[in-house]
Design a protein around this motif. Structure first.
Motif, short mmCIF file in Angstrom:
data_model
loop_
_atom_site.label_atom_id
_atom_site.label_comp_id
_atom_site.label_asym_id
_atom_site.label_seq_id
_atom_site.Cartn_x
_atom_site.Cartn_y
_atom_site.Cartn_z
N TRP A 59 0.85 -1.20 0.00
CA TRP A 59 0.00 0.00 0.00
C TRP A 59 0.87 1.23 0.00
O TRP A 59 2.03 1.18 0.42
CB TRP A 59 -0.94 0.01 1.22
N THR A 60 0.30 2.33 -0.51
CA THR A 60 1.02 3.59 -0.45
C THR A 60 0.06 4.76 -0.62
O THR A 60 -1.01 4.61 -1.21
CB THR A 60 2.12 3.67 -1.54
N PHE A 61 0.45 5.92 -0.03
CA PHE A 61 -0.25 7.16 -0.33
C PHE A 61 0.58 7.85 -1.41
O PHE A 61 1.37 8.75 -1.13
CB PHE A 61 -0.32 8.06 0.93
N GLY A 62 0.39 7.41 -2.64
CA GLY A 62 1.27 7.90 -3.71
C GLY A 62 0.95 9.31 -4.15
O GLY A 62 1.79 9.99 -4.72
N ARG A 63 -0.25 9.74 -3.90
CA ARG A 63 -0.64 11.10 -4.32
C ARG A 63 -1.10 11.87 -3.08
O ARG A 63 -2.01 11.43 -2.39
CB ARG A 63 -1.80 11.04 -5.31
N VAL A 64 -0.45 12.98 -2.80
CA VAL A 64 -0.85 13.83 -1.68
C VAL A 64 -0.81 15.27 -2.17
O VAL A 64 0.19 15.71 -2.74
CB VAL A 64 0.11 13.69 -0.47
N THR A 65 -1.89 16.01 -2.01
CA THR A 65 -1.85 17.44 -2.34
C THR A 65 -2.31 18.24 -1.13
O THR A 65 -3.26 17.85 -0.44
CB THR A 65 -2.73 17.80 -3.55
N VAL A 66 -1.61 19.33 -0.90
CA VAL A 66 -1.90 20.16 0.26
C VAL A 66 -2.47 21.48 -0.24
O VAL A 66 -1.98 22.05 -1.22
CB VAL A 66 -0.60 20.41 1.06
N SER A 67 -3.48 21.96 0.45
CA SER A 67 -4.08 23.21 0.04
C SER A 67 -4.06 24.20 1.20
O SER A 67 -4.41 23.83 2.30
CB SER A 67 -5.52 22.95 -0.40
N PRO A 68 -3.62 25.44 1.02
CA PRO A 68 -3.20 26.01 -0.26
C PRO A 68 -1.72 25.76 -0.60
O PRO A 68 -1.26 26.25 -1.61
CB PRO A 68 -3.45 27.50 -0.08
N ASN A 69 -1.01 24.98 0.16
CA ASN A 69 0.40 24.66 -0.12
C ASN A 69 1.28 25.89 -0.09
O ASN A 69 2.02 26.17 -1.03
CB ASN A 69 0.51 23.92 -1.48
N THR A 92 -4.50 9.88 -2.10
CA THR A 92 -5.04 8.60 -2.57
C THR A 92 -4.27 7.47 -1.92
O THR A 92 -3.05 7.40 -2.02
CB THR A 92 -4.92 8.46 -4.11
N LEU A 93 -5.01 6.60 -1.24
CA LEU A 93 -4.43 5.39 -0.69
C LEU A 93 -4.66 4.27 -1.70
O LEU A 93 -5.80 3.99 -2.08
CB LEU A 93 -5.12 5.04 0.64
N GLN A 94 -3.56 3.67 -2.17
CA GLN A 94 -3.69 2.53 -3.08
C GLN A 94 -3.29 1.26 -2.34
O GLN A 94 -2.23 1.22 -1.71
CB GLN A 94 -2.78 2.72 -4.30
N ILE A 95 -4.13 0.24 -2.44
CA ILE A 95 -3.86 -1.05 -1.77
C ILE A 95 -3.86 -2.14 -2.85
O ILE A 95 -4.77 -2.17 -3.69
CB ILE A 95 -4.97 -1.39 -0.74
N ARG A 96 -2.84 -2.99 -2.84
CA ARG A 96 -2.82 -4.12 -3.78
C ARG A 96 -2.67 -5.42 -3.00
O ARG A 96 -1.90 -5.50 -2.04
CB ARG A 96 -1.63 -4.01 -4.74
N ASP A 97 -3.39 -6.44 -3.44
CA ASP A 97 -3.32 -7.75 -2.78
C ASP A 97 -3.89 -8.81 -3.72
O ASP A 97 -4.80 -8.52 -4.49
CB ASP A 97 -4.13 -7.73 -1.47
N PRO A 98 -3.36 -10.03 -3.66
CA PRO A 98 -3.90 -11.09 -4.52
C PRO A 98 -5.24 -11.64 -4.03
O PRO A 98 -5.89 -12.40 -4.76
CB PRO A 98 -2.82 -12.18 -4.48
N GLU A 99 -5.67 -11.31 -2.81
CA GLU A 99 -6.93 -11.86 -2.29
C GLU A 99 -8.00 -10.78 -2.15
O GLU A 99 -7.81 -9.78 -1.46
CB GLU A 99 -6.69 -12.51 -0.91
#
Ligand SMILES: [Zn+2]
Length: 374
Positions: A253-263, A275-282
C-alpha cells in the motif's frame, strides 16, 4: 521439443531497442512516431517469420499463423512509459515472435503473437487488451485524450494501417501466455532463473480528504489550529500501523498522491487530499483493508476537530491465472532450471489481466537486474 534461437531473440530485442532509444532506456509512448515505427518494424518481422501481420481497430498488432485453427497467443506490449527500460513489454512480444518463428521452422503451426496497444496508459491503462477482451467498449474511449492533447479517435484515423483493420476474434485462441520482466528485485536478489505467476494482484483506491481550518501560520495559537497536514500524518500513520498487522505476504500500500491546500509556507493547511492505493492477490483481504482505512478515518473524525472524508474510487479484482497452464509451466521450469524457479504473485498489472477474464492465461517473469524497469 522446439528449440528457440537465442542469438536471433537477442538481436531482435536490440533492434527494437534502437527504435526510440535514449541513453540506457527507450521512449516509445503509445501512438507516437517511435511507437508506430517499432510496431511497423515488428509487423515486418512477423511477415518474415511467416506470420500474417493484422492490425485490429484499436491498433493492436497481431502476427497470425497461416492456418485457421485455434492457436495459442503469446505477447505483451511494445509501447513504453515516457522514460522506460528497453525490456518492459518488448521482451514478451519478441519472445512470442521467436517462439512462433522457431515453431514454424520445426513444422509446428498454430502459435500467434501480439503487441497490444497502449498498455502503459497514454490514453487508458491496458487500452488495447481491455478493448480486445471486451472489458472496455471501443466507442466509449474514442474521445479520450493523451497528455499531448491528442484525441484517440484522430490518432487512430491517422494510422494508414487501420483502414484495412480486421477484427481478431478472441475465440481464435485457446490460451494466452505473456512473458514479462519482473519489474521488482525478488528473482534477481534470490538468484532465481524464472518466476511462474499464479495471480496478478487486485487493487483498490481510497480517496481521502482531510478537512482542516486554513489560517495564518504565525498568529494562530497551536491549540487553536486544525492543521490538515497533521491530520493526514495521523491518519496515514494509523493506516500504516493497522495494515502492518493485517497484511498478507503480498500486500502492499502507499499514499502515492498527496496534495496540500493552499500549499503555502506561511499558511496552516486547510485541506489535504490523498489517494491510498492497496494491492493484494486476495479479494477478501483487499475489502477488509479498505474498510479498515475507512473506519480509521471515521474514528479520527469522531474524536477530534479534523474531519476525514473517504471514498472508494477504484476496485479492480485480482486475476488468478489458469491453474492447468500454471502447472504446465512449473513442470517445464523444474525440468529446465531445477529448483531455480519460483511461484509468484504479480504486483504490477499486465495485459494478461483483462485477457485472463476471457481465456485461460499464464505469465512468466524473468529477473530484472536490481529490480529496475523504468
Ligand atoms: Zn509492461
Amino acid at each position: 521439443m522446439v528449440e528457440i534461437n537465442s542469438t536471433r531473440l537477442l538481436d531482435d530485442l536490440a533492434a527494437l531497442r534502437r527504435i526510440g532509444g535514449q541513453g540506457t532506456g527507450v521512449v516509445r509512448e503509445a501512438f507516437t512516431a517511435t511507437d508506430l515505427e517499432g510496431r511497423r518494424w515488428l509487423a515486418r518481422r512477423f511477415a518474415e517469420a511467416g506470420l500474417r501481420p493484422v492490425w485490429d481497430p484499436i491498433g493492436n498488432l497481431f502476427g497470425l499463423p497461416p492456418t485457421g485453427r485455434p492457436t495459442v497467443l503469446i505477447g505483451s506490449h511494445s509501447d513504453t512509459q515516457p522514460e522506460c527500460g528497453w525490456l518492459d513489454g518488448s521482451y514478451g512480444v519478441v519472445c512470442g515472435l521467436e517462439i512462433a518463428r522457431a515453431a514454424q521452422e520445426a513444422g509446428l503451426q498454430g502459435l500467434a503473437v501480439v503487441s497490444f496497444a497502449d498498455e502503459e496508459g497514454s490514453f487508458e491503462p491496458l487500452l488495447g487488451s481491455r478493448v480486445w477482451s471486451g472489458e472496455l467498449p471501443f466507442s466509449a474511449i474514442q474521445d479520450r485524450t493523451d497528455r499531448r492533447g491528442r484525441r484517440l479517435r484522430d490518432v487512430l484515423a491517422g494510422m494508414p494501417e487501420l483502414r484495412a483493420a480486421e477484427q481478431v476474434p478472441p475465440q481464435l485462441f485457446k490460451a494466452y501466455i505473456e512473458a514479462h520482466i519482473e519489474q521488482g528485485p525478488v528473482l534477481d536478489d534470490a538468484g532465481e532463473a524464472i518466476g511462474v505467476v499464479e495471480t496478478i494482484v487486485g487493487m483498490q483506491h481510497v480517496e481521502v480528504a482531510i478537512m482542516g481550518d486554513q489560517n495564518h501560520a504565525g498568529t494562530t495559537p497551536m491549540d487553536r489550529r486544525q492543521d490538515a497536514v497533521m491530520g493526514f500524518v495521523a491518519f496515514a500513520h494509523a493506516v500504516d500501523e493497522a495494515f502492518r498487522s493485517e497484511a498478507g505476504p503480498s500486500t502492499v500500500w502507499t499514499f502515492g498522491r498527496v496534495t496540500v491546500s493552499p500549499n503555502a509556507t506561511s499558511i496552516v493547511p486547510g485541506r489535504t487530499d490523498a489517494t491510498l492505493q492497496i494491492r493484494d492477490p486476495e479479494q477478501a483481504r483487499l475489502n477488509r483493508l479498505t474498510a479498515r482505512a475507512q473506519m480509521i478515518a471515521k474514528n479520527i473524525s469522531a474524536n477530534g476537530s479534523i474531519e476525514i472524508r473517504t471514498q472508494v474510487t477504484a476496485k479492480l479484482p485480482p486475476a488468478p491465472l489458469n491453474a492447468a497452464l500454471v502447472s504446465t509451466l512449473t513442470s517445464a521450469a523444474e525440468r529446465l532450471v531445477p529448483r531455480r524457479w519460483w511461484r509468484m504473485v504479480s504486483g504490477a498489472l499486465h495485459d494478461a489481466v483483462p485477457v485472463s477474464r476471457i481465456m485461460p492465461s499464464a505469465m512468466l517473469f524473468v529477473p530484472s537486474i536490481a529490480g529496475k524497469s523504468h
